[in-house]
Write a protein that holds these residues in place. Structure first.
Motif, mmCIF file in Angstrom:
data_model
loop_
_atom_site.group_PDB
_atom_site.id
_atom_site.type_symbol
_atom_site.label_atom_id
_atom_site.label_comp_id
_atom_site.label_asym_id
_atom_site.label_seq_id
_atom_site.Cartn_x
_atom_site.Cartn_y
_atom_site.Cartn_z
ATOM 1 N N ASP A 29 0.828 -1.202 0.000
ATOM 2 C CA ASP A 29 0.000 0.000 0.000
ATOM 3 C C ASP A 29 0.866 1.257 0.000
ATOM 4 N N THR A 56 -4.418 -8.120 -2.045
ATOM 5 C CA THR A 56 -3.553 -7.041 -2.504
ATOM 6 C C THR A 56 -4.290 -6.162 -3.502
ATOM 7 N N ASN A 98 -7.761 2.122 -2.403
ATOM 8 C CA ASN A 98 -7.009 3.369 -2.412
ATOM 9 C C ASN A 98 -7.255 4.172 -3.686
ATOM 10 N N GLU A 129 -0.688 1.053 -8.085
ATOM 11 C CA GLU A 129 -1.977 1.639 -8.442
ATOM 12 C C GLU A 129 -1.987 2.067 -9.902
ATOM 13 N N VAL A 167 -6.875 -3.901 -1.829
ATOM 14 C CA VAL A 167 -6.300 -2.735 -1.167
ATOM 15 C C VAL A 167 -5.993 -1.640 -2.191
ATOM 16 N N HIS A 168 -5.390 -2.025 -3.323
ATOM 17 C CA HIS A 168 -5.102 -1.035 -4.361
ATOM 18 C C HIS A 168 -6.393 -0.398 -4.882
#
Length: 256
Positions: free
Chosen positions: A94, A212, A219, A177, A215-216
């Motif tokens: 992150d 994973t 965000n 990202e 989470v990306h």
């Protein structure tokens, strides 16, 4: 593919092992023992890749990668840690780490991961082949031809400049990202599975869990959505994955 690599590891035996294996691959390796020295060395040498231990004196690895990304340094970072919980792994990713390995690890696997990160980074920075015609000079501030900029509604992703904007407002993205967003912007409305997005992130999905990607995505929604809890651009397709779409298209469909 020889590279300049900084290894930040306070365990002398571990650092020596990593150095020997990387030098055997032909890389030039600089070893440092703490986080502050790591930052100073990276700023001075501008290496091709950083191998970064999490637990170090004078600033840990998480602080180092946080500062590097805040300074907009896009050097690939492979993090090493004795921690193995998913939350620890996700936190490092992150913050902007490109890959993660837990101790103990195979040195041969580490060198393989390094090769993958270097290849990926090299592809992202290689100039256009000499056989391709040079683009015509732009008449205004936009120097990149329109067909090289990915546009989905008011979202613009510029792969050459590594820039993202929404309705003209710049958006800061971590390397992970950006890779996800660029892949999805290239094929708007296509549903991407988590496995496909993991492949975009790391090249092999067996090392890091599907969370994973979540989470990306979480965000990214904070950065590109007006209401992150009610996303209109980056949509969840339940049971499958995610897709990137034009919010105006959904409004038109809803009103028709």
């Amino acid at each position: 593919m020889c590279a300049n690599i900084v290894v930040a590891e306070d365990d002398a035996k571990q650092a020596e092992l990593v150095r020997r294996y990387l030098e055997h691959e032909g890389h030039a390796v600089t070893v440092v023992e703490d986080g502050r020295t790591a930052l100073e060395t990276i700023r001075h040498r501008e290496p091709d890749l950083v191998v970064l231990d999490v637990m170090m004196p004078r600033a840990d690895g998480l602080d180092v990668v946080r500062i590097l990304r805040a300074e907009r340094r896009e050097v690939p970072v492979l993090m090493l840690t004795a921690r193995s919980t998913e939350d620890d792994l996700l936190l490092g990713l992150d913050l902007g780490a490109d890959d993660y390995m837990t101790k103990p690890f195979s040195p041969r696997e580490l060198t393989a991961r390094v090769r993958t990160l270097l290849r990926r980074n090299r592809r992202g920075h290689d100039p256009a082949p000499a056989t391709m015609p040079a683009p015509a000079p732009a008449s205004g501030p936009e120097a990149v031809p329109d067909d090289e900029v990915l546009t989905v509604g008011g979202l613009r992703v510029d792969p050459l400049r590594h820039e993202v904007s929404v309705a003209g407002t710049p958006v800061e993205c971590t390397p992970g990202e950006f890779r996800l967003l660029a892949a999805m912007a290239a094929e708007p409305d296509r549903v991407f599975t988590r496995a496909r997005l993991l492949d975009e992130l790391h090249g092999y999905d067996k090392y890091i869990s599907g969370r994973t990607v979540d989470v990306h995505v979480m965000n990214l929604r904070k950065k590109i959505e007006r209401a992150p809890r009610r996303p209109a651009r980056l949509i969840t397709v339940f049971g499958v994955g995610y897709k990137l779409t034009d919010p105006a298209k959904n409004v038109r469909h809803a009103s028709s």
